[in-house]
Motif scaffolding. Sequence first.
Motif, PDB file in Angstrom:
ATOM      1  N   TRP A 129       0.839  -1.197   0.000  1.00  0.00           N
ATOM      2  CA  TRP A 129       0.000   0.000   0.000  1.00  0.00           C
ATOM      3  C   TRP A 129       0.877   1.252   0.000  1.00  0.00           C
ATOM      4  N   PRO A 130       0.322   2.404  -0.340  1.00  0.00           N
ATOM      5  CA  PRO A 130       1.113   3.643  -0.370  1.00  0.00           C
ATOM      6  C   PRO A 130       1.891   3.857   0.928  1.00  0.00           C
ATOM      7  N   GLY A 131       3.144   4.313   0.766  1.00  0.00           N
ATOM      8  CA  GLY A 131       3.998   4.527   1.923  1.00  0.00           C
ATOM      9  C   GLY A 131       4.506   3.258   2.560  1.00  0.00           C
ATOM     10  N   GLY A 132       4.314   2.124   1.883  1.00  0.00           N
ATOM     11  CA  GLY A 132       4.735   0.847   2.446  1.00  0.00           C
ATOM     12  C   GLY A 132       3.820   0.332   3.536  1.00  0.00           C
ATOM     13  N   ALA A 133       2.598   0.850   3.605  1.00  0.00           N
ATOM     14  CA  ALA A 133       1.677   0.449   4.678  1.00  0.00           C
ATOM     15  C   ALA A 133       1.325  -1.026   4.595  1.00  0.00           C
ATOM     16  N   ARG A 134       1.075  -1.615   5.748  1.00  0.00           N
ATOM     17  CA  ARG A 134       0.672  -3.021   5.840  1.00  0.00           C
ATOM     18  C   ARG A 134      -0.836  -3.196   5.641  1.00  0.00           C
TER      19      ARG A 134
ATOM     20  N   GLY B  53      -0.040  -6.660   1.692  1.00  0.00           N
ATOM     21  CA  GLY B  53      -1.023  -5.734   2.230  1.00  0.00           C
ATOM     22  C   GLY B  53      -2.422  -6.302   2.356  1.00  0.00           C
ATOM     23  N   THR B  54      -3.068  -6.000   3.470  1.00  0.00           N
ATOM     24  CA  THR B  54      -4.429  -6.446   3.757  1.00  0.00           C
ATOM     25  C   THR B  54      -5.352  -5.228   3.854  1.00  0.00           C
TER      26      THR B  54
ATOM     27  N   TYR C 159      -6.507   3.060  18.716  1.00  0.00           N
ATOM     28  CA  TYR C 159      -5.569   1.932  18.673  1.00  0.00           C
ATOM     29  C   TYR C 159      -5.039   1.704  17.259  1.00  0.00           C
ATOM     30  N   ILE C 160      -5.939   1.663  16.281  1.00  0.00           N
ATOM     31  CA  ILE C 160      -5.544   1.350  14.899  1.00  0.00           C
ATOM     32  C   ILE C 160      -4.679   2.451  14.309  1.00  0.00           C
ATOM     33  N   THR C 161      -5.102   3.698  14.467  1.00  0.00           N
ATOM     34  CA  THR C 161      -4.381   4.801  13.835  1.00  0.00           C
ATOM     35  C   THR C 161      -3.073   5.139  14.548  1.00  0.00           C
ATOM     36  N   SER C 162      -2.859   4.589  15.737  1.00  0.00           N
ATOM     37  CA  SER C 162      -1.596   4.828  16.451  1.00  0.00           C
ATOM     38  C   SER C 162      -0.468   3.952  15.923  1.00  0.00           C
ATOM     39  N   HIS C 163      -0.779   2.942  15.110  1.00  0.00           N
ATOM     40  CA  HIS C 163       0.228   2.064  14.542  1.00  0.00           C
ATOM     41  C   HIS C 163       0.852   2.692  13.293  1.00  0.00           C
ATOM     42  N   GLU C 164       2.156   2.493  13.118  1.00  0.00           N
ATOM     43  CA  GLU C 164       2.789   2.848  11.864  1.00  0.00           C
ATOM     44  C   GLU C 164       2.383   1.832  10.803  1.00  0.00           C
ATOM     45  N   GLY C 165       2.446   2.257   9.548  1.00  0.00           N
ATOM     46  CA  GLY C 165       2.144   1.317   8.478  1.00  0.00           C
ATOM     47  C   GLY C 165       0.668   1.063   8.284  1.00  0.00           C
ATOM     48  N   VAL C 166      -0.166   2.061   8.595  1.00  0.00           N
ATOM     49  CA  VAL C 166      -1.608   1.968   8.357  1.00  0.00           C
ATOM     50  C   VAL C 166      -2.000   3.089   7.390  1.00  0.00           C
ATOM     51  N   TRP C 167      -2.533   2.713   6.266  1.00  0.00           N
ATOM     52  CA  TRP C 167      -3.017   3.677   5.278  1.00  0.00           C
ATOM     53  C   TRP C 167      -4.488   3.946   5.575  1.00  0.00           C
ATOM     54  N   VAL C 168      -4.771   5.111   6.135  1.00  0.00           N
ATOM     55  CA  VAL C 168      -6.150   5.492   6.459  1.00  0.00           C
ATOM     56  C   VAL C 168      -6.734   6.096   5.191  1.00  0.00           C
ATOM     57  N   THR C 169      -7.742   5.441   4.629  1.00  0.00           N
ATOM     58  CA  THR C 169      -8.127   5.761   3.258  1.00  0.00           C
ATOM     59  C   THR C 169      -9.622   5.562   3.051  1.00  0.00           C
ATOM     60  N   THR C 170     -10.024   5.438   1.791  1.00  0.00           N
ATOM     61  CA  THR C 170     -11.424   5.233   1.434  1.00  0.00           C
ATOM     62  C   THR C 170     -11.547   4.021   0.520  1.00  0.00           C
TER      63      THR C 170
ATOM     64  N   GLN D  94      -8.900   1.984  -6.593  1.00  0.00           N
ATOM     65  CA  GLN D  94      -8.084   2.614  -7.632  1.00  0.00           C
ATOM     66  C   GLN D  94      -6.624   2.180  -7.533  1.00  0.00           C
ATOM     67  N   HIS D  95      -6.069   2.165  -6.335  1.00  0.00           N
ATOM     68  CA  HIS D  95      -4.664   1.774  -6.164  1.00  0.00           C
ATOM     69  C   HIS D  95      -4.460   0.331  -6.600  1.00  0.00           C
ATOM     70  N   TYR D  96      -5.389  -0.534  -6.207  1.00  0.00           N
ATOM     71  CA  TYR D  96      -5.263  -1.941  -6.565  1.00  0.00           C
ATOM     72  C   TYR D  96      -5.370  -2.137  -8.077  1.00  0.00           C
ATOM     73  N   MET D  97      -6.322  -1.481  -8.694  1.00  0.00           N
ATOM     74  CA  MET D  97      -6.528  -1.661 -10.126  1.00  0.00           C
ATOM     75  C   MET D  97      -5.357  -1.101 -10.933  1.00  0.00           C
ATOM     76  N   GLN D  98      -4.763  -0.025 -10.460  1.00  0.00           N
ATOM     77  CA  GLN D  98      -3.636   0.576 -11.173  1.00  0.00           C
ATOM     78  C   GLN D  98      -2.344  -0.223 -11.016  1.00  0.00           C
ATOM     79  N   ASN D  99      -2.194  -0.934  -9.892  1.00  0.00           N
ATOM     80  CA  ASN D  99      -0.903  -1.541  -9.571  1.00  0.00           C
ATOM     81  C   ASN D  99      -0.889  -3.066  -9.494  1.00  0.00           C
ATOM     82  N   TYR D 100      -2.039  -3.695  -9.215  1.00  0.00           N
ATOM     83  CA  TYR D 100      -2.013  -5.133  -8.933  1.00  0.00           C
ATOM     84  C   TYR D 100      -3.064  -5.958  -9.669  1.00  0.00           C
ATOM     85  N   TYR D 101      -4.019  -5.307 -10.277  1.00  0.00           N
ATOM     86  CA  TYR D 101      -5.137  -6.026 -10.894  1.00  0.00           C
ATOM     87  C   TYR D 101      -4.651  -6.991 -11.973  1.00  0.00           C
TER      88      TYR D 101
END
Length: 318
Positions: free
Chosen positions: A21-26, A250-251, A277-288, A294-301
């Motif tokens: 995910w963007p920024g190397g997020a998990r 990435g999940t 709790y969730i947003t305090s972790h590094e490697g979390v892409w807070v998104t929509t 869009q990210h998946y279709m552009q990069n992994y589909y």
Amino acid sequence: MKPSPGYYDYWSYENRPKITWPGGARVAFWVAPNIEFYELDPPANPHRKAWPTPHPSVPGYSIRDYGNRVGHDRQMRVLDRYGVRGSISLSTALCEHHPEIIAACKERNWEFFSHGIYNTRYTYGMTVEQEREMIRDSLQTIYRHTGQECAGYLAPALSHSDHTLDLFSEVGAELFGQESSAGIYTCDLFHDDQPTPIKIQSGRRFVSVPYSLEMNDTIVYTVNKVTPRHYLTMLKRHFDRLYQEGATSGTVMCIPTHNYQVSCPHRLAALEEALDYITSHEGVWVTTGREIAQHYMQNYYDQAVKDIDGKASAGGAA
């Protein structure tokens, strides 16, 4: 008889192509507030009753009205605090009934995706043309009131038909163009913890974005009778597992909410503490939902389709 929906092939969770995910997020983390409108006395549907009690159901209607009057604002302030932009599963009639809610969400750059017109009018029993018109109406309404080309769909009250995904993709392309982001993802499939390609009759690229029934507050509170304290524990454990696995690939974690459930005063702290709790972790892409699709279709589909086809061929050859 159909042994499966036919939208996707079996694809083992193990040894898939890696997702980053963007920024190397998990973990791609999104919250899907269901902002719905329930009619007090809707037209009868022979396949499903709108209310479990005789209607007009004033208690059922009024608690949902509470959600739009009180609960939405309460939840919105909490999401603001943790930098979460909601992806609204929208009963599009709400655009006319409560435009103030739409305006407040639009100011925050929240996503609007279609959850039908009313949550008391189901896909069950509709002809293909009737369902097409419902989908068209909902997409046009969202665009008219928000300027957004609706990317995602969750059938009203989960009343999915054999034609829903094809129609949503088709109508999105007709209204906004084949290359637009309209009509590109579904929340109606609950089969995975990563996005997956979905087979559409037209061949247009289309993806399932994970939307969890297990973490859905209505299922948790109304069906499974879970306490708020235990819901908090569930959300943390759900995240912990996805975060651990996300170190490999990435999940996606989704919390679907309802403003008349999670936002009741005695329940809101569970969501609030989970977000902290969730947003305090590094490697979390807070998104929509749209951004995940869009990210998946552009990069992994394409890579995913190739891997699925290759494994299916290898299995057939064996």
